[in-house]
Design an enzyme around this catalytic site. Sequence first.
Site, short mmCIF file in Angstrom:
data_model
loop_
_atom_site.label_atom_id
_atom_site.label_comp_id
_atom_site.label_asym_id
_atom_site.label_seq_id
_atom_site.Cartn_x
_atom_site.Cartn_y
_atom_site.Cartn_z
N ASP A 1 0.67 2.51 11.09
CA ASP A 1 0.93 3.22 9.00
C ASP A 1 -0.58 2.16 8.15
O ASP A 1 -0.29 1.78 7.94
CB ASP A 1 2.42 1.91 9.03
N GLY B 1 4.22 -9.03 -7.22
CA GLY B 1 5.23 -7.34 -6.68
C GLY B 1 6.04 -7.69 -6.35
O GLY B 1 6.45 -8.14 -5.25
N1 LIG Z 1 -1.12 -11.41 0.26
C1 LIG Z 1 -0.65 -10.72 -1.23
N2 LIG Z 1 -1.56 -10.98 -2.20
C2 LIG Z 1 -1.15 -10.55 -3.87
N3 LIG Z 1 -0.07 -9.39 -3.94
C3 LIG Z 1 0.48 -9.10 -2.78
C4 LIG Z 1 0.26 -9.59 -1.67
N4 LIG Z 1 1.12 -8.82 -0.29
C5 LIG Z 1 1.72 -8.63 -1.37
N5 LIG Z 1 1.62 -7.97 -2.47
C6 LIG Z 1 2.60 -7.23 -3.75
O1 LIG Z 1 3.17 -6.81 -3.29
C7 LIG Z 1 3.36 -5.40 -3.37
C8 LIG Z 1 4.75 -5.24 -1.47
O2 LIG Z 1 4.16 -5.66 -0.61
P1 LIG Z 1 4.76 -5.21 0.30
O3 LIG Z 1 4.05 -5.76 1.51
O4 LIG Z 1 3.91 -4.10 0.50
O5 LIG Z 1 6.16 -5.52 1.01
P2 LIG Z 1 7.03 -4.39 1.49
O6 LIG Z 1 6.28 -4.45 2.60
O7 LIG Z 1 8.37 -4.61 1.25
O8 LIG Z 1 6.85 -2.70 1.26
C9 LIG Z 1 2.49 -4.90 -2.99
O9 LIG Z 1 2.48 -3.60 -3.02
C10 LIG Z 1 1.38 -6.00 -3.17
O10 LIG Z 1 1.54 -5.78 -5.28
#
Ligand SMILES: Nc1ncnc2c1ncn2[C@@H]1O[C@H](COP(=O)(O)OP(=O)(O)O)[C@@H](O)[C@H]1O
Lengths: 397, 384
Positions: free
Chosen positions: A181, A60
Site C-alpha cells: 500500500d 487525526g
Molecule cells: N505517528 C503519527 N504522528 C502524528 N500523526 C499521526 C501519526 N500517525 C497517524 N497520524 C495522524 O492520524 C491520522 C490517521 O492515522 P492512520 O495511521 O492513517 O490511521 P488509519 O490506519 O486508520 O488510516 C493520519 O492521517 C495522521 O494525521
Amino acid sequence: MATSPALDVPPEQPPHKRQKTATTTSSLHKPNPSSPPTTDVASHLDTLERSKYRKGAKLGSGQYADVFSATLISDPTRIVAIKKIKVGPEAREFGISYDSLREIKFLQELEHPNIIKLHAVFSTKNQNLNLVLEHLPQGDLLKLIQDTANISYTPADIKAWMLQLMRATWFCHQNYILHRDIKPNNLLIAANGEIKLADFGLARSFADPFQPMTYNTITIWYRPPELFFQAQYYGDRVDIWSSRDVLFRAWPETEMGMVKLICEKVGTPTESNWPGVSKLKGYVTPSEITPLRPFEYWKQSFRAIGDTGVDLLMKMLTLDPRKRLSADMVLRHGYWTAEPRPSRLEDLPRKGGGAEAMGEDLTRRGGEVPEVNGKGGGKGGKRGDGVARKIDFGGLG
Amino acid sequence: MTHALSEDDIYRTSTQYRLWSFSPESLAALRKKTHDLALERAQRYACNDNGDVEFLTQEEELRLVQRYCDQVRTTSDHFKWPVNVEATAVQYLTRFYLTNSTLTYPPKEIYKTVLFLACKTEATHMTLSEYARRISTEAEVVLAPEYKVMQALRFTLDVRQPFRALKGALMELLNLAEGMVGGEDGDGDGEELQAQMLDVPPPPQGSKTQWKHPGAGKVGAEQLHDRIQAAYSAARNLLDAPALLTDVYLLYTPSQILLAALQLADEPLTSFYLSTKLFASDSLTRPKILATISACADMLAAFSPSQVLTKDDRNALEAKLERCRDPSTRDLVKAFAAMRQDGSGEEGEGVRKRRRLEREKSQKEGDDLFGPSLQRPKANGAGG
Ligand SMILES: Nc1ncnc2c1ncn2[C@@H]1O[C@H](COP(=O)(O)OP(=O)(O)O)[C@@H](O)[C@H]1O
Ligand SMILES: [Mg+2]
C-alpha cells in the site's frame, strides 16, 4: 465432511454449572474481597506500559483508528503518538481486525530510520489496542506535494524522498515483508524532514512464494499490471511499481481505465514483452496495441530527473514483474549518485507555517530552526524554477 | 550502498530472538516461576476445609500444554491450512503458557483462540462464524480470551520458521550437485565440489532418510539427486511434530533447527553442506556452531509421538485440573461480554451510567407494559 478433530475435546461445562462452582468457591474461600486479582508477568508489563504515558490532543483519525499525541510521564519533553484501534461492529465477525494485527505484527519486526517506529503496544481495561508510535508532526507527503501554493521542490528533493522510500522498501523486502500500500499519504514526515513509511495494515509476508495471495490490494493508481490481471502469485516487485509510480497525472476511476492508462504510457502488455501474461486470469487490454514506449518518449515527460533518472524509472515501471528491478537493484542504480545529489534533510521543503506549526514548535528538538513559511528560508534559490513542476508528484509514492 | 543482510542479522532483530529465545536454564526458571506463582495463588482460592486438593505438577502442566499443541496441529490440518499457520499457532500456545499457568487458563479454553489468531496473522481467511461452526464451538468462546492471548504474547505476532530456509538449503544442495556452486571462499571449483559430493559416505544406520546407497559402485548424478530429495523430505517431516512439540523454537534459531533436522536425516550429506558454508568461520566459532546444531538434533531425535498424552490420560489430567483450577477465570465469556458492555475507551464510567439508566427505564416500562409484577425478579431480569 470429515469430523472435526476438535470434537475430540471434552465439551465446555454447561454455563449454569460453571456459574455455580464459581460462586460457591468464591463465597466460601474468598472472605477477603481485596485479595489481589489474577495477575501474571505479561499483564503486569502491559499495565506498566500503559501507565507510562499521558494522553494529549487528538492528532487525526483514520478508518480504523484515532491517533492522539501523548507524552512520557517520566519525561514530558518526549512526545509520542498513540494510535488507538477502534473496535467496530465487524469485531463480532473477526475479533481483532486483520488490519490491526498486520500493522502490529510487521511494525514489531521492523526497525529502520525510514519506517515508522513502533515503540510499544498496550491494551486498556476495555480491551482496546493502543500502538505507541513515533510522533511524526509534519503531515504526509501527499499533503506536502499537493500544497503547490506554498511549497515547491527540486529534482534533488525528489531524489531525497525517493531514496528514503526505496531504503524503507528495501528493508521491508529484506525482511520478506511486502507493504502493498505504498502511496504518498502513507509516507509521514518527521520533525527533521525524514520520510517514514507507515500504515502496514495491508502488508503481508512473502515467506512462501507458493501461497496464493489476493490481487485486489493496493489502491488502483499504484497497482502494478500483474495485479490488474489477477496474478495469484506475486512478489516484491509490486512495491517497486508503486514506489515509482510518478507518471500518471490522471486518476481513472475504474480498473480498466487504469489498465488503459498503463498501456498508453508504458505500452501494452503482450506475450512478447511479458511471456505468460496472456494466461493470467484477468488479462484484458485495449484492442489497439501500443508498442513499448522508447526512452525518448519517457524523456519528454521526465526531463527533470535526467537521463539516469529516466533510465531508472523505466526499469521500475517495466511491465513484466520478473524484469522489473528489485529494491536492491534500484538502490544500486547510478541515479542516486548522479548529479544533483539528493537534498540534505534540513534542505527539504516543509509544511507551511501557521497555527499548526506553532503548536509543533514544542515538539522540535533543541537547536532546530523552524522553516520560514515552508520555503526553506533563503536556501531555495533554485526552488520554484518551474523545472520540478514538470513532474506531477500527485502520483509519487 | 546496500549490503545484503544475512539471515542471522535479520533474525537478531526479530521479536522471536529478542523476547522468545532462551537458554535451557532461563526457560526452566521462567516455567517454574509461573507454576509457583499459580500454586501460591491457588493457596488463596483453595484453602479447602478438608484441605486435600491436589494440584497439577509442573510436569503435568507441560504435558497438558504439549497435548494441546498437538490438538492445534490436528485442527489446523483438518482445515487444510498451510504449515505456517500451524507452526505459528503452536508457538502462540507455547508462549502463552510461559507466563500463564494451566491452573488459571486451561488449554482447552485457549487453543481455539490461538489457532484463530494465527489464521488471521498468517493471512489465511476464514470467518469466525465458519471457524466456530466447524469446530462446534460458540464464536464468543473463541474470542473471549483473544486480548488475554495478545497480552501474553506481549503483542508480538511474528513467528520465524525454518520451512523457507529448508527449501533454500534444498536448492543449494541441488545446485552443488549440479556443479553450479563454488565454495564460500570464492575460489572453490564447482566441479570439484560436485565430485566431492558424489563421494560423500552413505548415511549411517538409523538415519531418518529413506535413501539407500545403491551398494556396488559409485553414486551417480541421478542418485545424488534422489539422495538430496530424500534428505529434504525426512528433514521436512522432522519439522512437523518433533520440532513443534518440543522446545526447539524457544532454544534455537530457525536455521539451527533446519540444519539439525537435515543432520538427523542424512548426517554425512549435511556435514558436507556445512563444510561449504562454514569454510570461512574460524576454528573457535565452528565447533560451537556444530555443537549447537547437534544439541538441537538430540532434542528432535529424543521426541517420540508416544510422549504425547493419550486421550484417556488427558481426560484424567483435566478432571484433576477441574478440581484445582482458579475459579476467578472460569467464565471468560462472561468477563469478555462485560468488558464489551463497558464500551470503548475512558468514557467507560459515563457509558455505564447511561446504560444503567436505560436499563432501569426499560425495566420500568416493562413493568408498566405487563402490569406490576407480584414478585420482582431478584436480579435485573432473567437473562436479558
Ligand atoms: N505517528 C503519527 N504522528 C502524528 N500523526 C499521526 C501519526 N500517525 C497517524 N497520524 C495522524 O492520524 C491520522 C490517521 O492515522 P492512520 O495511521 O492513517 O490511521 P488509519 O490506519 O486508520 O488510516 C493520519 O492521517 C495522521 O494525521
Ligand atoms: Mg491510513
